[in-house]
Design a protein around this motif. Structure first.
Motif, PDB file in Angstrom:
ATOM      1  N   SER A 148       0.836  -1.206   0.000  1.00 38.90           N
ATOM      2  CA  SER A 148       0.000   0.000   0.000  1.00 38.90           C
ATOM      3  C   SER A 148       0.874   1.260   0.000  1.00 38.90           C
ATOM      4  O   SER A 148       0.557   2.241  -0.686  1.00 38.90           O
ATOM      5  N   ALA A 149       1.965   1.228   0.756  1.00 37.49           N
ATOM      6  CA  ALA A 149       2.877   2.388   0.788  1.00 37.49           C
ATOM      7  C   ALA A 149       3.535   2.583  -0.579  1.00 37.49           C
ATOM      8  O   ALA A 149       3.644   3.706  -1.095  1.00 37.49           O
ATOM      9  N   TRP A 150       3.952   1.487  -1.182  1.00 34.11           N
ATOM     10  CA  TRP A 150       4.567   1.519  -2.522  1.00 34.11           C
ATOM     11  C   TRP A 150       3.565   2.061  -3.546  1.00 34.11           C
ATOM     12  O   TRP A 150       3.890   2.936  -4.366  1.00 34.11           O
ATOM     13  N   ALA A 151       2.351   1.586  -3.478  1.00 35.10           N
ATOM     14  CA  ALA A 151       1.308   2.051  -4.409  1.00 35.10           C
ATOM     15  C   ALA A 151       1.013   3.539  -4.193  1.00 35.10           C
ATOM     16  O   ALA A 151       0.806   4.283  -5.161  1.00 35.10           O
ATOM     17  N   SER A 152       1.032   3.978  -2.932  1.00 35.37           N
ATOM     18  CA  SER A 152       0.746   5.391  -2.631  1.00 35.37           C
ATOM     19  C   SER A 152       1.762   6.296  -3.320  1.00 35.37           C
ATOM     20  O   SER A 152       1.420   7.348  -3.865  1.00 35.37           O
ATOM     21  N   LEU A 153       3.000   5.843  -3.285  1.00 39.27           N
ATOM     22  CA  LEU A 153       4.092   6.606  -3.899  1.00 39.27           C
ATOM     23  C   LEU A 153       3.814   6.831  -5.390  1.00 39.27           C
ATOM     24  O   LEU A 153       3.982   7.917  -5.917  1.00 39.27           O
ATOM     25  N   TRP A 154       3.387   5.792  -6.046  1.00 38.14           N
ATOM     26  CA  TRP A 154       3.149   5.864  -7.498  1.00 38.14           C
ATOM     27  C   TRP A 154       1.806   6.480  -7.837  1.00 38.14           C
ATOM     28  O   TRP A 154       1.626   7.053  -8.913  1.00 38.14           O
ATOM     29  N   ALA A 155       0.862   6.351  -6.912  1.00 37.87           N
ATOM     30  CA  ALA A 155      -0.478   6.910  -7.169  1.00 37.87           C
ATOM     31  C   ALA A 155      -0.513   8.405  -6.887  1.00 37.87           C
ATOM     32  O   ALA A 155      -1.380   9.123  -7.381  1.00 37.87           O
ATOM     33  N   GLY A 156       0.422   8.859  -6.018  1.00 40.74           N
ATOM     34  CA  GLY A 156       0.384  10.258  -5.589  1.00 40.74           C
ATOM     35  C   GLY A 156      -0.777  10.517  -4.642  1.00 40.74           C
ATOM     36  O   GLY A 156      -1.291  11.632  -4.537  1.00 40.74           O
ATOM     37  N   HIS A 157      -1.225   9.479  -3.935  1.00 39.70           N
ATOM     38  CA  HIS A 157      -2.399   9.569  -3.064  1.00 39.70           C
ATOM     39  C   HIS A 157      -2.243   8.465  -2.023  1.00 39.70           C
ATOM     40  O   HIS A 157      -1.838   7.353  -2.370  1.00 39.70           O
ATOM     41  N   ARG A 158      -2.553   8.759  -0.748  1.00 41.29           N
ATOM     42  CA  ARG A 158      -2.349   7.751   0.295  1.00 41.29           C
ATOM     43  C   ARG A 158      -3.366   6.612   0.162  1.00 41.29           C
ATOM     44  O   ARG A 158      -4.581   6.836   0.255  1.00 41.29           O
ATOM     45  N   LEU A 159      -2.849   5.430  -0.043  1.00 43.35           N
ATOM     46  CA  LEU A 159      -3.695   4.234  -0.122  1.00 43.35           C
ATOM     47  C   LEU A 159      -3.382   3.372   1.109  1.00 43.35           C
ATOM     48  O   LEU A 159      -2.226   3.214   1.472  1.00 43.35           O
ATOM     49  N   LEU A 160      -4.431   2.834   1.737  1.00 48.01           N
ATOM     50  CA  LEU A 160      -4.226   2.143   3.006  1.00 48.01           C
ATOM     51  C   LEU A 160      -4.445   0.634   2.920  1.00 48.01           C
ATOM     52  O   LEU A 160      -4.002  -0.107   3.782  1.00 48.01           O
ATOM     53  N   ASP A 161      -5.168   0.174   1.894  1.00 45.92           N
ATOM     54  CA  ASP A 161      -5.330  -1.271   1.675  1.00 45.92           C
ATOM     55  C   ASP A 161      -5.536  -1.482   0.182  1.00 45.92           C
ATOM     56  O   ASP A 161      -6.650  -1.724  -0.285  1.00 45.92           O
ATOM     57  N   VAL A 162      -4.431  -1.375  -0.530  1.00 43.53           N
ATOM     58  CA  VAL A 162      -4.519  -1.392  -2.000  1.00 43.53           C
ATOM     59  C   VAL A 162      -4.878  -2.771  -2.560  1.00 43.53           C
ATOM     60  O   VAL A 162      -5.303  -2.889  -3.700  1.00 43.53           O
ATOM     61  N   GLU A 163      -4.743  -3.813  -1.730  1.00 46.98           N
ATOM     62  CA  GLU A 163      -5.049  -5.176  -2.199  1.00 46.98           C
ATOM     63  C   GLU A 163      -6.523  -5.540  -2.031  1.00 46.98           C
ATOM     64  O   GLU A 163      -6.927  -6.633  -2.398  1.00 46.98           O
ATOM     65  N   SER A 164      -7.307  -4.635  -1.472  1.00 43.50           N
ATOM     66  CA  SER A 164      -8.706  -4.974  -1.185  1.00 43.50           C
ATOM     67  C   SER A 164      -9.490  -5.283  -2.464  1.00 43.50           C
ATOM     68  O   SER A 164      -9.436  -4.536  -3.434  1.00 43.50           O
ATOM     69  N   GLY A 165     -10.249  -6.370  -2.414  1.00 46.11           N
ATOM     70  CA  GLY A 165     -11.108  -6.713  -3.551  1.00 46.11           C
ATOM     71  C   GLY A 165     -12.529  -6.194  -3.364  1.00 46.11           C
ATOM     72  O   GLY A 165     -13.388  -6.379  -4.221  1.00 46.11           O
ATOM     73  N   THR A 189      -6.366  -5.300  -8.636  1.00 42.78           N
ATOM     74  CA  THR A 189      -6.732  -4.385  -7.536  1.00 42.78           C
ATOM     75  C   THR A 189      -5.711  -3.251  -7.398  1.00 42.78           C
ATOM     76  O   THR A 189      -6.085  -2.097  -7.257  1.00 42.78           O
ATOM     77  N   VAL A 190      -4.416  -3.580  -7.458  1.00 43.57           N
ATOM     78  CA  VAL A 190      -3.415  -2.516  -7.292  1.00 43.57           C
ATOM     79  C   VAL A 190      -3.363  -1.627  -8.536  1.00 43.57           C
ATOM     80  O   VAL A 190      -3.175  -0.416  -8.436  1.00 43.57           O
ATOM     81  N   GLU A 191      -3.552  -2.228  -9.695  1.00 38.09           N
ATOM     82  CA  GLU A 191      -3.447  -1.435 -10.929  1.00 38.09           C
ATOM     83  C   GLU A 191      -4.591  -0.433 -11.065  1.00 38.09           C
ATOM     84  O   GLU A 191      -4.370   0.734 -11.391  1.00 38.09           O
ATOM     85  N   VAL A 192      -5.807  -0.873 -10.807  1.00 36.44           N
ATOM     86  CA  VAL A 192      -6.929   0.061 -10.976  1.00 36.44           C
ATOM     87  C   VAL A 192      -6.814   1.204  -9.971  1.00 36.44           C
ATOM     88  O   VAL A 192      -7.138   2.361 -10.282  1.00 36.44           O
ATOM     89  N   ALA A 193      -6.310   0.917  -8.774  1.00 35.68           N
ATOM     90  CA  ALA A 193      -6.161   1.967  -7.763  1.00 35.68           C
ATOM     91  C   ALA A 193      -5.165   3.029  -8.232  1.00 35.68           C
ATOM     92  O   ALA A 193      -5.447   4.235  -8.176  1.00 35.68           O
ATOM     93  N   VAL A 194      -4.017   2.581  -8.722  1.00 34.34           N
ATOM     94  CA  VAL A 194      -2.985   3.524  -9.166  1.00 34.34           C
ATOM     95  C   VAL A 194      -3.465   4.291 -10.409  1.00 34.34           C
ATOM     96  O   VAL A 194      -3.322   5.514 -10.496  1.00 34.34           O
ATOM     97  N   VAL A 195      -4.057   3.576 -11.339  1.00 29.82           N
ATOM     98  CA  VAL A 195      -4.530   4.213 -12.584  1.00 29.82           C
ATOM     99  C   VAL A 195      -5.567   5.292 -12.268  1.00 29.82           C
ATOM    100  O   VAL A 195      -5.484   6.418 -12.759  1.00 29.82           O
ATOM    101  N   MET A 196      -6.521   4.954 -11.429  1.00 28.03           N
ATOM    102  CA  MET A 196      -7.583   5.946 -11.135  1.00 28.03           C
ATOM    103  C   MET A 196      -7.032   7.184 -10.447  1.00 28.03           C
ATOM    104  O   MET A 196      -7.428   8.299 -10.748  1.00 28.03           O
ATOM    105  N   CYS A 197      -6.099   6.972  -9.510  1.00 28.62           N
ATOM    106  CA  CYS A 197      -5.488   8.141  -8.844  1.00 28.62           C
ATOM    107  C   CYS A 197      -4.720   8.970  -9.861  1.00 28.62           C
ATOM    108  O   CYS A 197      -4.817  10.196  -9.871  1.00 28.62           O
ATOM    109  N   ARG A 198      -3.964   8.303 -10.720  1.00 24.74           N
ATOM    110  CA  ARG A 198      -3.161   9.017 -11.723  1.00 24.74           C
ATOM    111  C   ARG A 198      -4.037   9.741 -12.748  1.00 24.74           C
ATOM    112  O   ARG A 198      -3.625  10.724 -13.347  1.00 24.74           O
ATOM    113  N   LEU A 199      -5.234   9.242 -12.942  1.00 24.14           N
ATOM    114  CA  LEU A 199      -6.170   9.907 -13.872  1.00 24.14           C
ATOM    115  C   LEU A 199      -6.943  11.018 -13.150  1.00 24.14           C
ATOM    116  O   LEU A 199      -7.851  11.609 -13.726  1.00 24.14           O
TER     117      LEU A 199
END
Ligand SMILES: Nc1nc2c(ncn2[C@@H]2O[C@H](COP(=O)(O)OP(=O)(O)OP(=O)(O)O)[C@@H](O)[C@H]2O)c(=O)[nH]1
Ligand SMILES: [Mg+2]
Length: 248
Positions: A148-165, A189-199
Motif C-alpha cells: 500500500s505504501a509503494w502504491a501510494s508513492l506511485w499513485a500520488g495519493h495515500r492508499l491504506l489497503d490497495v489489495e482490497s477486492g 486491484t493494485v493497478e486500478v487503484a494507481v490508474v484511477m489516482c493518476r487519472l
C-alpha cells in the motif's frame, strides 16, 4: 440519471473454486443490487454447477464462464468489459455504481448502504474498502502495508489497503480506467487503484470494514507481481495521457 434518481447498483463477483460459499454469497447479494455479473474462472470444483443451479429465478444475474482458469484479473476484465458494452448500449449509466465482491464470503455485505452513501455524498469515483486486517497473520499485514505504501508513492495519493477486492466504482470512471490496465493474476486491484489516482479521479481507501472470515490463497509470487505492476500502471497513464493533463 437525474439529480433525484438513485444510481443503479451492479455487483461483480469473480469465482474460482468457491463451491462451498458461492450460492450463499449470490443469494445475499442479489437483493442488494439491480444487476449482477458472476464470472466462473475455470473452476475445477462444483462452482459452475452451483451458480447454474442458482441462476433460475434471478433474471438480473448473468454468468460469464472461462473454460480454463485465467486468474482473478482476467475475470474482472471480462466482467468490466461486459459492463462497458452495457454502458455503450445505454442500459447502464456512467454514474451507476459497480460493487466488486469476493465469492468466498469475506466481504461484509451489511455495509452496502453505507458504502453507497459515502460514494454519493462524497461524489467519489472509487471507494476501495479498507479491510480490518487485525485477524490476519502479521506477515500478511506487513505485506499489505508495504504494498500500500509503494502504491501510494506511485499513485500520488495515500492508499491504506490497495489489495482490497471489496470496492465500489462509478461505472464511467471504471470504464475509462480500463483503457490503462488489464492485470495479471491478482494485480487488478493494485493497478486500478494507481490508474484511477493518476487519472485524477476521486478515490478513497480509508473506510474500515470488518472481514468476517480469514482465508488466504495469495502467495509471495503474487505480491511480487503486484509490486512490479504498480509502477508499470502509473507509467502507462503517464505515457498515454501525459503527466499534467487531468482526466476530468
Ligand atoms: N485464488 C483465486 N481466486 C480467483 C481466481 N479467479 C477468480 N478468483 C476469485 O477472486 C476472488 C478473490 O480471491 P481470493 O483468493 O479470495 O483473494 P483475496 O481475498 O483478494 O486475497 P487473500 O486474502 O490474500 O487471499 C475470490 O472470489 C476468488 O474466487 C483465481 O485464479 N485464483
Ligand atoms: Mg478473498
Amino acid at each position: 440519471m437525474s439529480a433525484t434518481e438513485h444510481p443503479r447498483r451492479v455487483a461483480v463477483v469473480p469465482a474460482y473454486n468457491e463451491q462451498a460459499t458461492v450460492a450463499t454469497v449470490l443469494d445475499q447479494l442479489y437483493p442488494l443490487v439491480d444487476r449482477l455479473v458472476v464470472v466462473d474462472d475455470g473452476s475445477t470444483d462444483e462452482t459452475r454447477q452451483r451458480i447454474e443451479q442458482w441462476l433460475p429465478g434471478h433474471p438480473e444475474a448473468r454468468l460469464l464462464v472461462f473454460d480454463e482458469n485465467r486468474g482473478m484479473s482476467a475475470a474482472y476484465h471480462a466482467a468490466f468489459t461486459d459492463l462497458r458494452a452495457a454502458l455503450a448500449r445505454d442500459e447502464l449509466g456512467a454514474d451507476d455504481l459497480v460493487f466488486t465482491v469476493d465469492a468466498d464470503g469475506q466481504h461484509e455485505l451489511a455495509v452496502f448502504e453505507r458504502l453507497e452513501s459515502l460514494m454519493v455524498s462524497g461524489i467519489l469515483d472509487a471507494l476501495l474498502v479498507r479491510r480490518d486486517l487485525s485477524t490476519y497473520p502479521r506477515y500478511k499485514r506487513l505485506g499489505n502495508w508495504t504494498l500500500s505504501a509503494w502504491a501510494s508513492l506511485w499513485a500520488g495519493h495515500r492508499l491504506l489497503d490497495v489489495e482490497s477486492g471489496y470496492r465500489v466504482f462509478r461505472l464511467g470512471a471504471l470504464t475509462d480506467a480500463l483503457d490503462y490496465y488489464r492485470g495479471y493474476r491478482y494485480s487488478e486491484t493494485v493497478e486500478v487503484a494507481v490508474v484511477m489516482c493518476r487519472l485524477h479521479y476521486k478515490v478513497r481507501n480509508d473506510e474500515l470494514v470488518a472481514v468476517p472470515i480469514f482465508r488466504s490463497r495469495t502467495t509471495l509470487m503474487d505480491a511480487a507481481i503486484d509490486f512490479m505492476a504498480i509502477p508499470l500502471a502509473a507509467a502507462r497513464v503517464w505515457t498515454r495521457r501525459g503527466r499534467s493533463q487531468p482526466a476530468r
